[in-house]
Design an enzyme around this catalytic site. Structure first.
Site, mmCIF file in Angstrom:
data_model
loop_
_atom_site.group_PDB
_atom_site.id
_atom_site.type_symbol
_atom_site.label_atom_id
_atom_site.label_comp_id
_atom_site.label_asym_id
_atom_site.label_seq_id
_atom_site.Cartn_x
_atom_site.Cartn_y
_atom_site.Cartn_z
ATOM 1 N N GLU A 1 33.841 22.622 -39.504
ATOM 2 C CA GLU A 1 33.102 22.812 -40.610
ATOM 3 C C GLU A 1 31.707 22.358 -40.470
ATOM 4 O O GLU A 1 31.215 21.305 -39.994
ATOM 5 C CB GLU A 1 33.575 22.020 -42.034
ATOM 6 C CG GLU A 1 34.979 22.634 -42.457
ATOM 7 C CD GLU A 1 35.439 21.954 -43.398
ATOM 8 O OE1 GLU A 1 34.869 20.960 -43.856
ATOM 9 O OE2 GLU A 1 36.446 22.224 -43.755
ATOM 10 N N ARG B 1 24.309 45.472 -44.292
ATOM 11 C CA ARG B 1 24.681 46.730 -43.791
ATOM 12 C C ARG B 1 25.839 47.187 -44.236
ATOM 13 O O ARG B 1 26.525 48.397 -44.199
ATOM 14 C CB ARG B 1 24.547 46.914 -42.365
ATOM 15 C CG ARG B 1 23.179 46.926 -41.871
ATOM 16 C CD ARG B 1 23.096 47.065 -40.266
ATOM 17 N NE ARG B 1 23.443 45.970 -39.678
ATOM 18 C CZ ARG B 1 23.723 46.298 -38.115
ATOM 19 N NH1 ARG B 1 23.097 47.169 -37.582
ATOM 20 N NH2 ARG B 1 24.104 44.864 -37.662
ATOM 21 N N LYS C 1 19.921 60.849 -36.999
ATOM 22 C CA LYS C 1 20.843 59.946 -36.248
ATOM 23 C C LYS C 1 22.151 59.932 -37.005
ATOM 24 O O LYS C 1 22.269 60.158 -38.067
ATOM 25 C CB LYS C 1 20.429 58.571 -36.477
ATOM 26 C CG LYS C 1 21.354 57.414 -35.682
ATOM 27 C CD LYS C 1 20.899 56.066 -35.737
ATOM 28 C CE LYS C 1 21.144 55.425 -36.885
ATOM 29 N NZ LYS C 1 20.570 53.847 -36.828
HETATM 30 C C1 R5P Z 1 20.631 51.492 -39.589
HETATM 31 O O1 R5P Z 1 20.608 52.241 -40.315
HETATM 32 C C2 R5P Z 1 19.605 50.602 -39.153
HETATM 33 O O2 R5P Z 1 18.443 51.085 -39.652
HETATM 34 C C3 R5P Z 1 19.358 50.566 -37.583
HETATM 35 O O3 R5P Z 1 18.998 51.661 -36.832
HETATM 36 C C4 R5P Z 1 20.598 49.816 -37.075
HETATM 37 O O4 R5P Z 1 21.036 48.639 -37.687
HETATM 38 C C5 R5P Z 1 20.425 49.549 -35.415
HETATM 39 O O5 R5P Z 1 21.741 48.942 -34.962
HETATM 40 P P1 R5P Z 1 21.729 49.088 -33.471
HETATM 41 O O6 R5P Z 1 20.701 48.496 -32.665
HETATM 42 O O7 R5P Z 1 23.246 48.378 -33.302
HETATM 43 O O8 R5P Z 1 22.059 50.379 -33.115
#
Ligand code: R5P
Length: 290
Positions: free
Chosen positions: A35, A90, A185
Site C-alpha cells: 500500500e 482513453r 487510423k
Molecule cells: C489515440 O487516439 C491517441 O490519439 C493516440 O494516437 C494513441 O493513444 C497512441 O497510442 P499508441 O502509442 O499505443 O499507438
C-alpha cells in the site's frame, strides 16, 4: 501551496515558480504489503492546495487521492487538482456489455475532494463532463513548436488520425509556417493499429507528426514508417503526453525518427518543454472567476 505528486515533481516546481507559491515537501512511502502512503507534513491550515499529479499508474491514482485527503484533513481552504496527464481517459466508454466507463469512475473519485480540476489535453474534451467538480481544460499543444529547429524545410505538420488534426494545426500556427494534414487510423487492438497515409507530398520535406499521446508507439512509428517510404527528409515525433511504454522508443528509432519529444505532463528524458505557464494561467483565471 503547490503539492506535487511523485510523478509530477518537476512540473509542480515549475508551477510554483510561475505562480510564486511555496512548494510542499510531499512524501511518498510504501507499506510492506504494497500500500502507498503519500503525505504533506508541512501543509498549513487555511492555505489553498494545488495538487499536481499525473496519473500514469494505479499507484499514482491512489497517491493523488491520498494527497487530496491529506490537505483537506490539514485544513486547506480550497483544493485545486491539476491532472497534467489523466490516465484511464482513453477508457471513455463501456466498450462491451459489462465494461465500466473507467474515465468516469476516476473523474468521480477525484471530484469528491476537489473544488476544481484542471485537465491538460485530455484524450477527448468530453472527459470534462465526467467530473462533478468544476473543470478547466488546458490546450498546451502550441508549446510543442518551441523545441523545433527554426530551419525546417517546407514543413508539413501531420496528425496520425483525424482526431489530432487540431493539435497539428496548433503547432503549425505556433511555428508560423507550413502545411497541415492528417492520416486515417483504424485501431484493431491496444497495440495493433492500421494507418492509411494521406495524399500530401512528403518527399524531401521536413515533417512534424503531432499526437496527444505516444503510448506503445504503434501509431507514431507506423506514421514515421509511411513518411520515410514517401521520401520525407527529417521526421519529428511530437506529443503532449510522452508515455513511451514497452518498446515504444525502439519502434520509433527503427522507423527512422529524427527526434521524439513531449511536454512535462509526463516527466521523461524527452520532455523538452513545460506546460507550467498554461496550467498557471488556468489556475489563475478560475481564481478571478473567468
Ligand atoms: C489515440 O487516439 C491517441 O490519439 C493516440 O494516437 C494513441 O493513444 C497512441 O497510442 P499508441 O502509442 O499505443 O499507438
Amino acid at each position: 501551496m503547490i503539492v506535487p505528486g511523485a510523478s509530477s515533481q518537476g512540473l509542480a516546481a515549475a508551477l510554483a515558480t510561475e505562480l510564486d507559491e511555496p512548494l510542499a515537501a510531499a512524501t511518498y512511502d510504501r507499506f510492506p504489503d504494497g500500500e502507498t502512503l503519500a503525505a504533506v507534513p508541512d501543509f498549513e491550515s487555511g492555505d489553498r492546495a494545488v495538487v499536481v499529479a499525473t496519473t500514469d499508474s494505479n499507484d499514482a491514482w491512489v497517491e493523488l487521492l491520498q494527497l487530496q485527503d491529506a490537505v483537506r484533513e490539514a485544513g486547506a481552504s480550497e483544493v485545486v487538482t491539476v491532472l497534467p496527464y489523466m490516465g484511464y481517459a482513453r477508457q471513455d466508454e463501456a466498450f462491451e456489455a459489462g465494461h465500466p466507463v473507467s474515465a468516469r469512475a476516476m473523474a468521480r473519485a477525484v471530484s469528491t475532494t476537489s473544488d476544481r480540476v484542471v485537465l491538460v489535453n485530455p484524450h477527448e474534451e468530453r472527459i470534462a463532463d465526467f467530473f462533478d467538480a468544476h473543470v478547466t481544460v488546458v490546450d498546451a499543444a502550441a508549446c510543442l513548436s518551441d523545441p523545433l529547429p527554426e530551419t525546417l524545410d517546407d514543413p508539413l505538420f501531420l496528425s496520425p488520425d483525424a482526431g489530432a488534426v487540431e493539435l497539428a494545426g496548433a503547432v503549425r500556427d505556433a511555428y508560423g509556417r507550413g502545411e497541415t494534414d492528417y492520416f486515417e487510423k483504424v485501431r484493431h487492438s491496444g497495440t495493433d493499429v492500421e494507418i492509411t497515409p494521406s495524399d500530401a507530398d512528403a518527399a524531401g520535406r521536413d515533417v512534424v507528426i503531432v499526437d496527444d499521446i505516444v503510448a506503445t508507439g504503434s501509431t507514431m512509428s507506423q506514421a514515421v514508417d509511411h513518411l520515410a517510404e514517401k521520401g520525407a527528409e527529417n521526421v519529428f515525433a511530437a506529443c503532449v503526453h510522452a508515455l513511451l511504454v514497452r518498446n515504444a522508443r525502439t519502434k520509433l528509432e527503427r522507423a527512422g525518427v529524427e527526434r521524439v519529444f513531449g511536454t512535462d505532463t509526463v516527466e521523461r528524458d524527452v520532455s523538452a518543454v513545460s506546460v507550467a505557464p498554461y496550467v498557471a494561467a488556468a489556475v489563475s483565471a478560475v481564481e478571478v472567476g473567468e
